[in-house]
Design an enzyme around this catalytic site. Structure first.
Site, PDB file in Angstrom:
ATOM      1  N   GLU A 127       0.952  -1.069  -0.449  1.00 16.80           N
ATOM      2  CA  GLU A 127      -0.132   0.026  -0.254  1.00 16.80           C
ATOM      3  C   GLU A 127       1.122   1.201  -0.485  1.00 16.80           C
ATOM      4  O   GLU A 127       1.920   0.808   0.289  1.00 16.80           O
ATOM      5  CB  GLU A 127      -1.156   0.227   1.162  1.00 16.80           C
ATOM      6  CG  GLU A 127      -1.919  -1.024   1.132  1.00 16.80           C
ATOM      7  CD  GLU A 127      -2.881  -0.894   2.182  1.00 16.80           C
ATOM      8  OE1 GLU A 127      -3.454  -1.410   2.131  1.00 16.80           O
ATOM      9  OE2 GLU A 127      -2.757  -0.375   2.997  1.00 16.80           O
ATOM     10  N   HIS A 253      -8.948   9.202   2.496  1.00 16.18           N
ATOM     11  CA  HIS A 253      -8.678   8.493   1.157  1.00 16.18           C
ATOM     12  C   HIS A 253      -9.200   8.511   0.128  1.00 16.18           C
ATOM     13  O   HIS A 253      -9.939   9.416   0.113  1.00 16.18           O
ATOM     14  CB  HIS A 253      -9.919   7.176   1.987  1.00 16.18           C
ATOM     15  CG  HIS A 253      -9.288   6.316   1.425  1.00 16.18           C
ATOM     16  ND1 HIS A 253      -9.348   5.933  -0.149  1.00 16.18           N
ATOM     17  CD2 HIS A 253      -8.324   5.312   1.956  1.00 16.18           C
ATOM     18  CE1 HIS A 253      -7.869   4.280  -0.141  1.00 16.18           C
ATOM     19  NE2 HIS A 253      -7.985   3.979   1.177  1.00 16.18           N
ATOM     20  N   ARG A 299      -0.926   8.951   1.389  1.00 16.51           N
ATOM     21  CA  ARG A 299      -2.118   9.224   1.025  1.00 16.51           C
ATOM     22  C   ARG A 299      -2.717  11.342   1.102  1.00 16.51           C
ATOM     23  O   ARG A 299      -3.467  11.317  -0.104  1.00 16.51           O
ATOM     24  CB  ARG A 299      -3.329   8.851   2.717  1.00 16.51           C
ATOM     25  CG  ARG A 299      -3.487   7.735   1.752  1.00 16.51           C
ATOM     26  CD  ARG A 299      -4.656   7.148   3.010  1.00 16.51           C
ATOM     27  NE  ARG A 299      -5.019   5.702   3.111  1.00 16.51           N
ATOM     28  CZ  ARG A 299      -5.336   4.682   3.402  1.00 16.51           C
ATOM     29  NH1 ARG A 299      -5.434   5.497   4.783  1.00 16.51           N
ATOM     30  NH2 ARG A 299      -5.006   3.534   3.484  1.00 16.51           N
ATOM     31  N   HIS A 360     -11.533   9.824   6.117  1.00 15.18           N
ATOM     32  CA  HIS A 360     -11.870   8.573   6.228  1.00 15.18           C
ATOM     33  C   HIS A 360     -11.011   8.187   7.220  1.00 15.18           C
ATOM     34  O   HIS A 360     -11.515   7.318   8.515  1.00 15.18           O
ATOM     35  CB  HIS A 360     -11.026   8.260   4.992  1.00 15.18           C
ATOM     36  CG  HIS A 360     -10.342   6.469   4.908  1.00 15.18           C
ATOM     37  ND1 HIS A 360     -10.960   5.643   5.156  1.00 15.18           N
ATOM     38  CD2 HIS A 360      -9.138   6.175   5.201  1.00 15.18           C
ATOM     39  CE1 HIS A 360     -10.489   3.970   5.586  1.00 15.18           C
ATOM     40  NE2 HIS A 360      -9.399   3.974   5.224  1.00 15.18           N
ATOM     41  N   ARG A 395      -1.684   9.600   9.073  1.00 18.85           N
ATOM     42  CA  ARG A 395      -1.626   7.673   9.325  1.00 18.85           C
ATOM     43  C   ARG A 395      -1.021   6.846   8.282  1.00 18.85           C
ATOM     44  O   ARG A 395      -1.497   7.231   6.797  1.00 18.85           O
ATOM     45  CB  ARG A 395      -2.908   7.431   9.756  1.00 18.85           C
ATOM     46  CG  ARG A 395      -2.714   6.180   9.742  1.00 18.85           C
ATOM     47  CD  ARG A 395      -4.735   5.561  11.021  1.00 18.85           C
ATOM     48  NE  ARG A 395      -5.539   5.321   9.563  1.00 18.85           N
ATOM     49  CZ  ARG A 395      -5.547   3.993   8.774  1.00 18.85           C
ATOM     50  NH1 ARG A 395      -5.008   3.187   8.774  1.00 18.85           N
ATOM     51  NH2 ARG A 395      -6.354   4.529   7.877  1.00 18.85           N
TER      52      ARG A 395
HETATM   53  P1  FAD Z   1     -15.009   0.904  14.678  1.00 17.29           P
HETATM   54  O1  FAD Z   1     -14.310  -0.255  14.397  1.00 17.29           O
HETATM   55  O2  FAD Z   1     -14.810   2.180  13.850  1.00 17.29           O
HETATM   56  O3  FAD Z   1     -16.167   0.579  16.509  1.00 17.29           O
HETATM   57  C1  FAD Z   1     -16.528   1.115  17.062  1.00 17.29           C
HETATM   58  C2  FAD Z   1     -17.575   1.234  18.227  1.00 17.29           C
HETATM   59  O4  FAD Z   1     -18.005   2.237  18.728  1.00 17.29           O
HETATM   60  C3  FAD Z   1     -18.627   0.273  17.297  1.00 17.29           C
HETATM   61  O5  FAD Z   1     -18.792  -1.076  17.777  1.00 17.29           O
HETATM   62  C4  FAD Z   1     -19.899   1.478  17.648  1.00 17.29           C
HETATM   63  O6  FAD Z   1     -20.733   1.159  17.689  1.00 17.29           O
HETATM   64  C5  FAD Z   1     -19.082   1.822  18.712  1.00 17.29           C
HETATM   65  N1  FAD Z   1     -19.821   2.905  19.208  1.00 17.29           N
HETATM   66  C6  FAD Z   1     -19.771   4.535  18.661  1.00 17.29           C
HETATM   67  N2  FAD Z   1     -20.469   5.941  19.580  1.00 17.29           N
HETATM   68  C7  FAD Z   1     -20.850   4.891  20.620  1.00 17.29           C
HETATM   69  C8  FAD Z   1     -21.543   5.339  21.770  1.00 17.29           C
HETATM   70  N3  FAD Z   1     -22.035   6.300  21.728  1.00 17.29           N
HETATM   71  N4  FAD Z   1     -21.904   4.458  22.238  1.00 17.29           N
HETATM   72  C9  FAD Z   1     -21.788   2.920  22.587  1.00 17.29           C
HETATM   73  N5  FAD Z   1     -20.980   2.453  21.524  1.00 17.29           N
HETATM   74  C10 FAD Z   1     -20.781   3.414  20.577  1.00 17.29           C
HETATM   75  N6  FAD Z   1      -7.218   0.302   8.417  1.00 17.29           N
HETATM   76  C11 FAD Z   1      -6.709  -0.471   8.644  1.00 17.29           C
HETATM   77  O7  FAD Z   1      -5.479  -0.143   8.842  1.00 17.29           O
HETATM   78  N7  FAD Z   1      -6.440  -1.490   7.301  1.00 17.29           N
HETATM   79  C12 FAD Z   1      -7.448  -1.245   6.548  1.00 17.29           C
HETATM   80  O8  FAD Z   1      -7.774  -2.259   5.462  1.00 17.29           O
HETATM   81  C13 FAD Z   1      -8.474   0.300   7.032  1.00 17.29           C
HETATM   82  N8  FAD Z   1     -10.190  -0.431   6.089  1.00 17.29           N
HETATM   83  C14 FAD Z   1     -10.422   0.735   6.247  1.00 17.29           C
HETATM   84  C15 FAD Z   1     -11.479   1.135   4.979  1.00 17.29           C
HETATM   85  C16 FAD Z   1     -13.087   1.735   5.507  1.00 17.29           C
HETATM   86  C17 FAD Z   1     -14.189   1.518   4.560  1.00 17.29           C
HETATM   87  C18 FAD Z   1     -13.199   2.525   6.745  1.00 17.29           C
HETATM   88  C19 FAD Z   1     -13.635   3.402   7.303  1.00 17.29           C
HETATM   89  C20 FAD Z   1     -11.667   2.250   7.885  1.00 17.29           C
HETATM   90  C21 FAD Z   1     -10.624   1.898   7.653  1.00 17.29           C
HETATM   91  N9  FAD Z   1      -9.683   1.157   8.051  1.00 17.29           N
HETATM   92  C22 FAD Z   1      -8.834   0.562   7.780  1.00 17.29           C
HETATM   93  C23 FAD Z   1      -9.674   2.729   9.476  1.00 17.29           C
HETATM   94  C24 FAD Z   1     -10.118   1.315  10.346  1.00 17.29           C
HETATM   95  O9  FAD Z   1     -10.863   0.477  10.177  1.00 17.29           O
HETATM   96  C25 FAD Z   1     -10.413   2.167  11.610  1.00 17.29           C
HETATM   97  O10 FAD Z   1      -9.570   3.235  11.987  1.00 17.29           O
HETATM   98  C26 FAD Z   1     -10.172   1.012  12.783  1.00 17.29           C
HETATM   99  O11 FAD Z   1     -11.125  -0.123  12.340  1.00 17.29           O
HETATM  100  C27 FAD Z   1     -11.067   1.330  13.915  1.00 17.29           C
HETATM  101  O12 FAD Z   1     -11.571   0.165  14.435  1.00 17.29           O
HETATM  102  P2  FAD Z   1     -11.913   1.124  16.761  1.00 17.29           P
HETATM  103  O13 FAD Z   1     -12.201  -0.334  17.585  1.00 17.29           O
HETATM  104  O14 FAD Z   1     -11.252   1.837  17.098  1.00 17.29           O
HETATM  105  O15 FAD Z   1     -13.527   1.816  16.213  1.00 17.29           O
HETATM  106  C1  SIN Z   2      -7.419   0.835   2.142  1.00 13.77           C
HETATM  107  O1  SIN Z   2      -8.285  -0.772   1.830  1.00 13.77           O
HETATM  108  O2  SIN Z   2      -7.221   1.578   1.544  1.00 13.77           O
HETATM  109  C2  SIN Z   2      -8.104   1.442   3.528  1.00 13.77           C
HETATM  110  C3  SIN Z   2      -6.174   1.451   4.488  1.00 13.77           C
HETATM  111  C4  SIN Z   2      -6.612   1.720   5.736  1.00 13.77           C
HETATM  112  O3  SIN Z   2      -7.161   2.510   5.700  1.00 13.77           O
HETATM  113  O4  SIN Z   2      -5.169   1.746   6.469  1.00 13.77           O
END
Ligand code: FAD
Ligand code: SIN
Length: 548
Positions: A127, A253, A299, A360, A395
């Site tokens: 990537e 993104h 990015r 993103h 990031r």
């Molecule tokens: P999240 O996975 O966002 O989970 C948040 C949780 O908190 C959810 O369960 C939600 O319901 C809960 N929540 C929120 N507010 C409240 C509230 N007030 N009360 C109760 N619950 C609440 N990162 C990578 O490293 N590799 C990738 O390939 C990648 N691809 C991505 C693709 C997309 C489309 C997106 C959007 C992001 C991507 N990212 C990637 C970034 C990464 O996915 C996120 O940064 C990471 O998953 C965040 O994880 P988290 O557990 O911190 O939060």
């Molecule tokens: C992607 O697959 O392009 C997302 C990867 C990331 O947000 O780290």
């Protein structure tokens, strides 16, 4: 001890639920932590909507870690710093990278079905910003594979009780409930939560609370994030007295699908990593003019280049072309992206995909130390909601899931040490939610209008390219809107829309204030009135609250 024989469940007392641990958020960070803490005691895990829904679930590209014999920790560290444009914390980067290999191996042991090479080891994709192939993935749906594996284990664990469709409203701290003791710092006791199915507020109490609520992409009109990403955890922590850092660094993104029917669908960076090129409608490969690494530049640079080309040409989108790789390769590596595009009438095997940049990732967040602690005792922050110092001003791709996993272990270890001390103060009843003198909100249109207004002006004034006058305009608007929203909040019966609006307004104001404060351009923050990076004055984090 066999937990299945001795379940240690949260205890229910009327409107109150009491457990050892409260985890707010069920993405990669919250699920992994819940699983770990369940070995120590009872866990309440709350998720705002369906437990399946999170940013983590949509992760496509994968998880970056040093797994290849040719790769080295120093190279991953160097790439992370380069992308972070001088603001990554050396100790955090080293900590995450060096513990990353173990974190990924743990997922493999838990059964995550990562894509394999014919010889057996995990296939590693490339990537932007990475000098090596180092991204482990499950085809182009890595998040789903990780979440399904973790969730299945969480759902089976006898010590974990899941509260889905429960929205955490605010943290309860000792100072908030009037418990001041000279030798006791402000301390987190749990949170008030709106049960969205029954429309009642419950008190969720625990010795240790962790915010794992993810990012705030919904502050912007165009985002790759699902609807849950309204920055609730950052807003709750800030209201409770935690400092937050680097909120001006919002990652856009470069390639989200541009189609009227595609709400927030990402076209993974791995498509460029595997040879996809960016072109204008006339076939011009414009990235050659913007950076020597072309499509694989970090990015911020690719997103800004696209923004520049869109403004220059007046076009609505650019195109991502991977047709040169052929049908077999595309179907093998990108089956989900291919299927989604086809559903909308775009055949990526034969034609380029229309794409635009979209909000993103929230690089800033709750100021968190290497052990996961925050400014409030017994409150932890984990995952995208936190600011650990890993990402700096931008990031590196696929470092986010890695951060969730490495810090889940760090938080577990800290809590393990702290929980050895005898303490029963979390069992003292806390006051119930007080909604005396509030009335049903009879003008829902105000809520939807304000939601829309914030997201629009944030996109236009505080997006990829900012300026002093745009930021000043945004600040005036957000101050007015916050006044209006706060009046509403104190007088009206709460609802999901109102609570989220209050949170996105606060997070928007933190982004604006941080962006105004930083009088230079660096990483994801580009201000056309201060277009150069200035290391003499600004090679430091922006920490709020500050007086500006
Ligand atoms: P999240 O996975 O966002 O989970 C948040 C949780 O908190 C959810 O369960 C939600 O319901 C809960 N929540 C929120 N507010 C409240 C509230 N007030 N009360 C109760 N619950 C609440 N990162 C990578 O490293 N590799 C990738 O390939 C990648 N691809 C991505 C693709 C997309 C489309 C997106 C959007 C992001 C991507 N990212 C990637 C970034 C990464 O996915 C996120 O940064 C990471 O998953 C965040 O994880 P988290 O557990 O911190 O939060
Ligand atoms: C992607 O697959 O392009 C997302 C990867 C990331 O947000 O780290």
């Amino acid at each position: 001890m066999n937990m299945a024989e001795t379940p240690n469940k949260p205890k229910h007392y009327g409107y109150r639920v009491v457990s050892d641990f409260l985890v707010i958020g069920g993405g990669a960070a919250g699920l992994d932590l819940s699983l770990r803490l369940a070995e120590l005691g009872s866990v309440q895990l709350i998720t705002k909507t369906d437990v399946q829904e999170s940013n983590s679930r949509y992760a496509q590209g994968g998880i970056a870690a040093v797994l290849d014999a040719e790769d080295r920790f120093e190279l991953h560290i160097e790439d992370t710093h380069r992308a972070g444009a001088g603001l990554c914390h050396q100790d955090t980067v080293q900590f995450v990278v060096e513990n990353g290999t173990r974190a990924v191996n743990r997922l493999i042991q838990l059964g995550v079905p990562f894509t394999r090479t014919p010889e057996g080891p995990c296939h590693l994709t490339r990537e932007g910003g990475h000098s090596n192939r180092r991204v482990v993935h499950s085809a182009d749906a890595t998040g789903q594979a990780v979440i399904q594996t973790l969730l299945a284990k969480v759902q089976q664990h006898p010590n974990i009780e899941i509260y889905q469709n429960h929205l955490a409203i605010d943290l309860i701290t000792s100072h908030k409930v009037g418990r001041f003791a000279p030798d006791h710092p402000n301390r987190c006791l749990g949170c008030y939560t709106l049960d969205l199915e029954n429309d009642t507020v419950i008190t969720q109490q625990a010795r240790f609370t962790t915010l794992a609520t993810g990012g705030a992409g919904k502050v912007y009109l165009y985002t790759s994030n699902p609807d849950i990403a309204t920055g609730d955890g950052i807003a709750m922590a800030y209201r409770a007295g935690c400092r937050v850092a680097n909120m001006e660094f919002i990652q856009f993104h470069p390639t989200c699908l541009y189609h009227p029917k595609a709400k927030s669908f990402l076209i993974s960076e791995a498509v460029r990593g595997e040879g996809g090129i960016l072109v204008l409608a006339d076939g011009d490969r414009f990235m050659e003019r913007h950076h020597p690494r072309r499509e694989l530049a970090p990015r911020d640079i690719v997103a800004r280049a696209i923004d520049f080309e869109l403004k220059r040409t007046g076009n609505d989108c650019v195109f991502l072309d991977i047709t040169a790789k052929g049908e077999h390769f595309i179907l093998e590596h990108f089956p989900n992206i291919h299927a989604k595009c086809l559903e909308l009438g775009i055949d990526m095997v034969r034609e380029p995909i229309p794409v635009v940049p979209a909000a993103h990732y929230t690089c800033g967040g709750i100021l968190t130390k290497l052990d996961g602690t925050t400014d409030i005792a017994n409150l932890f922050a984990l995952g995208e909601v936190s600011h650990t110092g890993l990402h700096g001003a931008n990031r590196l791709a696929s470092n986010s899931l890695l951060e969730c996993l490495v810090f889940a272990e760090a938080v577990e270890q800290t809590i393990r040490k702290l929980s050895a001390e005898e303490d029963t103060s979390h069992c003292i009843p806390l006051p119930p939610w007080d909604d005396f003198d509030t009335h049903p909100c009879d003008e829902a249109v105000l809520i939807s209008h304000n939601w829309d207004e914030i997201r629009r002006f944030m996109s236009h004034y505080v997006g990829i390219v900012r300026s002093d006058s745009r930021l000043a305009r945004a600040r005036r608007r957000i101050e007015l809107l916050q006044q209006e929203i706060n009046e509403y909040y104190w007088n009206c019966r709460i609802s999901r829309d109102l609570l989220e609006l209050r949170n996105i307004a606060l997070v928007a104001s933190l982004i604006i204030r941080s962006a105004i404060h930083r009088k230079e351009s660096r990483g994801l923050h580009y201000n056309s009135n201060h277009s150069e990076r200035d290391d003499t004055l600004w090679a430091k984090d922006t920490v709020l609250p500050i007086h500006i």
